[in-house]
Design an enzyme around this catalytic site. Structure first.
Site: not given
Ligand code: GLU
Length: 497
Positions: A247-248
């Protein structure tokens, strides 16, 4: 497959195009191409608070860069709100849904009791059996309500055959009467997604494994609306080395498609890499042309286990999964050099080393040079960065090259100017001639030819290693080679020998 295959990619525009989302788009695209079908792009912007224009643009740009094309769309889910509401009305009218007037507080209190009793919370269906009169009275009193789907109460099970995960079953009793329209009148994603897929005649829903939890409820909606249920194929998730979802927040930009674009990746190399994150052809092949991939792709090759994005922070050489880098390097080495020339032009301009003559009188030299230096490169940017010495006289020197190839042998300070003199005297600056001259001088000085040649490499290219130096001399040219060799003293900080 007799009926026409129609698939869709329906991203929610709440962030940039993620490599996981891109992989889903690619699988859909391959499947549609393989079966001569159609692919639709639908932007699921139902969650207005989280959807942004910037994200929509980022998704469109990312897909365009990858070369993932669509036969229809982009459509925007919010354009179809009236259809979503009509479906909700139909579900109410056919007794597949009901209005629920329970307040947030009511539900909260029940949830808390469930939590203290350690039971799984499920809506207690308090409003499920309200009489039409009761409903009318509550509506008349202006009480807000949500619309809930009425899960059939027989002792049955939702069953379906996922193309990747096989048989999936979920008992009705385990599914709560879920909300399909909020109290503010907005239809919810679960409903909109199905209504859109029915309208668009989607035959195959190919999406991430995180969608699997929604599928049983969505199948109930299909059934209640009397629509044909599509084939479902859920793709494994991609995790990092610590088994966390990529994920970011935890991985930063390396999970964004634009990161690869900005870091000199070829779109097809990224596609090739992403496809392998969760699928294999059954043999050891890792490199596929577009045609080969379309032919080879099938759900049978999709793994059920999560795929691993192999990324370790810290080593700049492996700024992302090494396999992605290697696949990119493979394509850089093998694609037509003229295509590379077109792709690096902007980067050269940005680095201040673009010369318009590379497109006219010096084109042949330019292409020959790119071809010579590409064998060790991993990204398009390496041409302007690591290859700078071929195109400019100011170029960086690798620390390790300085240490190993020059500083260890201080005599090079006088030897390399001797080599320069030999080269200057050559009437024809060919590979053969520079090689003979260099070997002869090494013999006269009683040093290994490699010592001279690697010293020359460092002052001429700034690099520790690279292509054959005799080819390098040739492309860099006599004048520049002689000058750089003569100026070796600048690398020794003026130390006298
Ligand atoms: N908008 C959903 C998402 O981005 C799509 C899920 C689906 O493919 O049905 O996760």
């Amino acid at each position: 497959m007799s009926e026409e295959v129609i698939v869709r990619f329906p991203p929610s525009p709440t962030g940039y195009l993620h490599i996981g989302g891109a992989r889903t788009a690619i699988y859909n695209w391959l499947f549609a191409k393989k079966h001569g079908g159609k692919m639709i792009l639908r932007i699921e912007d139902t969650d207005a608070e989280r959807s942004t224009e910037e994200s929509i643009q980022g998704i469109l740009d990312g897909l365009a860069w990858l070369g993932i094309t669509f036969d229809q769309g982009p459509y925007f889910q919010t354009e179809f709100t009236s259809q979503h509401m009509a479906a909700a009305e139909k579900l109410l009218a056919t007794n597949h849904a009901y209005k629920c007037f329970c307040t947030k507080e009511d539900l909260e209190a029940k949830r808390e009791t469930a939590a203290t009793d350690k039971g799984d919370y499920k809506y207690n269906q308090a409003c499920r059996n309200l009489s039409p009169e009761q409903v009318a009275a509550k509506e008349k009193a202006g009480l807000p309500y949500v619309i809930r789907f009425k899960v059939p109460d027989q002792q049955d099970t939702v069953r379906f055959e996922d193309k990747v995960y096989g048989r999936i079953e979920r008992a009705y009793v385990d599914i709560e009467d879920f909300v399909i329209v909020r109290s503010n009148g907005k239809p919810l994603y679960l409903l909109c997604n199905v209504v859109d897929d029915i309208r668009d005649r989607i035959t195959h829903v190919i999406r991430g494994q995180d969608g699997l939890a929604n599928t049983p409820r969505q199948i109930l909606i299909y059934e209640a609306l009397g629509a044909k249920i599509p084939v479902f194929a859920h793709m494994p998730l991609t995790l990092d080395l610590n088994k966390a979802k990529i994920s970011k927040r935890s991985h930063g930009e390396i999970v964004a498609v634009h990161f690869y674009r900005e870091h000199g990746f070829l779109p097809w190399a990224l596609i090739n890499f992403l496809v392998l994150l969760g699928w294999s052809s059954g043999d050891d092949r890792e490199i596929f042309s577009q045609e080969e991939l379309i032919q080879a792709f099938s759900f049978e090759g999709v793994n059920r286990s999560n795929s691993i994005f192999n990324y370790r922070k810290g080593d700049p050489k492996f700024f992302t999964d090494p396999k992605a880098i290697n696949i990119n390097a493979h394509y850089l080495r093998s694609m037509p050099i003229a295509e590379i020339a077109a792709l690096i032009k902007d980067d050269f301009a940005a680095e201040g080393i673009w010369n318009p003559l590379y497109e006219s009188t010096q084109r042949e030299w330019f292409l020959q040079t790119l071809d010579l230096i590409r064998s060790r490169f991993h990204t398009l940017q390496d041409f302007a960065r690591q290859g700078r010495a071929y195109f400019a006289d100011d170029f960086p020197i690798e620390e390790r090259a300085l240490e190993k190839n020059l500083n260890k042998t201080p005599e090079l300070k006088s030897w390399l100017p001797l080599l320069a003199a030999r080269f200057a005297a050559l009437p024809d600056f060919s590979r053969e001639n520079t090689e003979t001259a260099a070997r002869q001088l090494a013999e006269e000085l009683s040093v290994k030819p490699g010592t001279l040649i690697n010293g020359a490499r460092t002052v001429i290219t700034g690099q520790l290693a690279g292509p054959s130096m005799f080819e390098v001399f040739e492309v860099i040219g006599k004048e520049r080679v002689v000058t750089r060799l003569e100026q070796v003293g600048r690398f020794f900080g003026g130390a006298d020998l």
